[in-house]
Design a protein around this motif. Sequence first.
Motif, PDB file in Angstrom:
ATOM      1  N   SER A  11     -23.422 -32.062 -81.245  1.00 39.54           N
ATOM      2  CA  SER A  11     -24.390 -33.205 -81.322  1.00 39.54           C
ATOM      3  C   SER A  11     -23.469 -34.451 -81.780  1.00 39.54           C
ATOM      4  N   PRO A  12     -23.735 -35.813 -81.259  1.00 36.17           N
ATOM      5  CA  PRO A  12     -23.060 -36.730 -81.754  1.00 36.17           C
ATOM      6  C   PRO A  12     -23.099 -37.087 -83.117  1.00 36.17           C
ATOM      7  N   ARG A  13     -22.228 -37.237 -84.036  1.00 36.59           N
ATOM      8  CA  ARG A  13     -22.157 -37.576 -85.348  1.00 36.59           C
ATOM      9  C   ARG A  13     -22.848 -36.625 -86.312  1.00 36.59           C
ATOM     10  N   PHE A  14     -22.736 -35.208 -85.878  1.00 33.43           N
ATOM     11  CA  PHE A  14     -23.565 -34.296 -86.759  1.00 33.43           C
ATOM     12  C   PHE A  14     -23.376 -34.192 -87.944  1.00 33.43           C
ATOM     13  N   TRP A  15     -22.012 -34.483 -88.342  1.00 36.14           N
ATOM     14  CA  TRP A  15     -21.817 -34.418 -89.901  1.00 36.14           C
ATOM     15  C   TRP A  15     -22.296 -35.566 -90.617  1.00 36.14           C
ATOM     16  N   GLU A  16     -22.996 -36.573 -90.161  1.00 32.72           N
ATOM     17  CA  GLU A  16     -23.839 -37.507 -90.815  1.00 32.72           C
ATOM     18  C   GLU A  16     -25.185 -37.078 -91.003  1.00 32.72           C
ATOM     19  N   LYS A  17     -25.749 -36.066 -89.953  1.00 35.66           N
ATOM     20  CA  LYS A  17     -27.101 -35.696 -90.071  1.00 35.66           C
ATOM     21  C   LYS A  17     -27.195 -34.505 -90.711  1.00 35.66           C
ATOM     22  N   LYS A  18     -26.397 -33.591 -91.045  1.00 35.95           N
ATOM     23  CA  LYS A  18     -26.637 -32.316 -91.598  1.00 35.95           C
ATOM     24  C   LYS A  18     -25.710 -32.075 -93.085  1.00 35.95           C
ATOM     25  N   PRO A  19     -26.467 -31.619 -93.732  1.00 37.25           N
ATOM     26  CA  PRO A  19     -25.678 -31.191 -94.919  1.00 37.25           C
ATOM     27  C   PRO A  19     -24.361 -30.251 -94.582  1.00 37.25           C
ATOM     28  N   SER A  21     -23.446 -27.668 -96.043  1.00 36.27           N
ATOM     29  CA  SER A  21     -23.793 -26.181 -95.874  1.00 36.27           C
ATOM     30  C   SER A  21     -24.681 -25.793 -94.863  1.00 36.27           C
ATOM     31  N   LYS A  22     -25.081 -26.621 -93.842  1.00 35.56           N
ATOM     32  CA  LYS A  22     -25.743 -26.337 -92.737  1.00 35.56           C
ATOM     33  C   LYS A  22     -25.200 -26.254 -91.447  1.00 35.56           C
ATOM     34  N   LEU A  23     -23.608 -26.612 -91.442  1.00 37.13           N
ATOM     35  CA  LEU A  23     -22.982 -26.829 -90.501  1.00 37.13           C
ATOM     36  C   LEU A  23     -22.799 -25.324 -89.554  1.00 37.13           C
ATOM     37  N   SER A  24     -22.801 -25.533 -88.328  1.00 41.87           N
ATOM     38  CA  SER A  24     -22.264 -24.198 -87.703  1.00 41.87           C
ATOM     39  C   SER A  24     -20.754 -23.925 -87.785  1.00 41.87           C
ATOM     40  N   ARG A  25     -20.648 -22.876 -87.599  1.00 42.40           N
ATOM     41  CA  ARG A  25     -18.967 -22.726 -87.666  1.00 42.40           C
ATOM     42  C   ARG A  25     -18.217 -23.279 -86.641  1.00 42.40           C
ATOM     43  N   LYS A  26     -18.808 -23.648 -85.490  1.00 40.13           N
ATOM     44  CA  LYS A  26     -18.118 -24.639 -84.513  1.00 40.13           C
ATOM     45  C   LYS A  26     -17.950 -26.063 -85.112  1.00 40.13           C
ATOM     46  N   GLU A  27     -19.075 -26.644 -85.529  1.00 43.62           N
ATOM     47  CA  GLU A  27     -19.309 -27.899 -86.259  1.00 43.62           C
ATOM     48  C   GLU A  27     -18.041 -27.839 -87.353  1.00 43.62           C
ATOM     49  N   TRP A  28     -18.180 -26.742 -88.267  1.00 44.10           N
ATOM     50  CA  TRP A  28     -17.347 -26.864 -89.501  1.00 44.10           C
ATOM     51  C   TRP A  28     -15.717 -27.231 -88.755  1.00 44.10           C
ATOM     52  N   GLU A  29     -15.320 -26.122 -87.789  1.00 52.07           N
ATOM     53  CA  GLU A  29     -13.887 -26.303 -87.522  1.00 52.07           C
ATOM     54  C   GLU A  29     -13.829 -27.387 -86.636  1.00 52.07           C
ATOM     55  N   VAL A  78       0.101 -14.613 -93.923  1.00 55.49           N
ATOM     56  CA  VAL A  78      -0.023 -15.205 -95.200  1.00 55.49           C
ATOM     57  C   VAL A  78      -1.233 -14.829 -95.993  1.00 55.49           C
ATOM     58  N   PRO A  79      -1.249 -13.864 -96.760  1.00 58.14           N
ATOM     59  CA  PRO A  79      -2.484 -12.994 -97.219  1.00 58.14           C
ATOM     60  C   PRO A  79      -3.152 -14.305 -98.247  1.00 58.14           C
ATOM     61  N   ASP A  80      -2.387 -15.129 -98.820  1.00 52.55           N
ATOM     62  CA  ASP A  80      -3.248 -15.842 -99.738  1.00 52.55           C
ATOM     63  C   ASP A  80      -3.609 -17.281 -99.162  1.00 52.55           C
ATOM     64  N   CYS A  81      -3.728 -17.446 -97.848  1.00 50.82           N
ATOM     65  CA  CYS A  81      -4.147 -18.748 -97.113  1.00 50.82           C
ATOM     66  C   CYS A  81      -5.649 -18.738 -97.308  1.00 50.82           C
ATOM     67  N   ILE A  82      -5.885 -20.042 -97.750  1.00 53.26           N
ATOM     68  CA  ILE A  82      -7.276 -20.139 -98.187  1.00 53.26           C
ATOM     69  C   ILE A  82      -8.002 -20.496 -96.936  1.00 53.26           C
ATOM     70  N   VAL A  83      -9.327 -19.809 -97.002  1.00 56.05           N
ATOM     71  CA  VAL A  83     -10.313 -20.117 -95.881  1.00 56.05           C
ATOM     72  C   VAL A  83     -11.063 -20.929 -96.434  1.00 56.05           C
ATOM     73  N   LEU A  84     -10.852 -22.387 -95.998  1.00 60.77           N
ATOM     74  CA  LEU A  84     -12.067 -23.026 -96.562  1.00 60.77           C
ATOM     75  C   LEU A  84     -13.430 -23.199 -95.748  1.00 60.77           C
ATOM     76  N   LYS A  85     -14.328 -23.196 -96.501  1.00 63.97           N
ATOM     77  CA  LYS A  85     -15.870 -22.877 -95.951  1.00 63.97           C
ATOM     78  C   LYS A  85     -16.653 -23.764 -96.965  1.00 63.97           C
ATOM     79  N   PRO A  86     -18.070 -24.011 -96.419  1.00 64.84           N
ATOM     80  CA  PRO A  86     -18.906 -24.838 -97.299  1.00 64.84           C
ATOM     81  C   PRO A  86     -19.100 -24.241 -98.509  1.00 64.84           C
ATOM     82  N   SER A  87     -19.325 -22.931 -98.474  1.00 63.15           N
ATOM     83  CA  SER A  87     -19.573 -22.177 -99.789  1.00 63.15           C
ATOM     84  C   SER A  87     -18.414 -22.425-100.805  1.00 63.15           C
ATOM     85  N   ASN A  88     -17.249 -22.677-100.549  1.00 65.01           N
ATOM     86  CA  ASN A  88     -15.983 -22.790-101.480  1.00 65.01           C
ATOM     87  C   ASN A  88     -15.376 -24.190-101.491  1.00 65.01           C
ATOM     88  N   ILE A  89     -15.738 -25.112-100.699  1.00 63.76           N
ATOM     89  CA  ILE A  89     -15.115 -26.339-100.602  1.00 63.76           C
ATOM     90  C   ILE A  89     -14.995 -27.030-102.118  1.00 63.76           C
TER      91      ILE A  89
END
Length: 156
Positions: A11-19, A21-29, A78-89
Amino acid sequence: MSDPIPRDGLSPRFWEKKPISKLSRKEWEALCDGCGKCCLNKLEDEDSGEVALTRVACRLLDDDTCLCAHYDTRHQFVPDCIVLKPSNIEDHLYWMPQTCAYRLVYHRQPLFDWHPLISGTPESVHDAGMSMRGRTVSEFDVADDDWEDHIIDEPT
């Protein structure tokens, strides 16, 4: 050049419309601008907590694309690579690049014009000089004790 990060069908400008925490994995990536700064090794001052960026890159960073060469299996290497996600940002904001879209969206700030979601091309981050393309050295080539010799100012 085709975009290595799937951004089609969003969706156009989805990052402005959704919190965040509600982004899909594809939107997050898709928020990743491909700058490569998060894959640089950092030095943190134990007393002040200040984080310094170095040009010493993770062994998996492709210096040309500024993306992880083994993104899906990076933890095997790289076992200690950080997986950034909405829950830990929130826990990781202190070291994230100032221009990072994840940081900007978290703080409800606009993305820069050079971000691929705005420009429509993955090359814009490189053309604007915001990426680490051609600026890194491999962590294999620099002893840990010498990282201080490679401290840089973040491209902004």
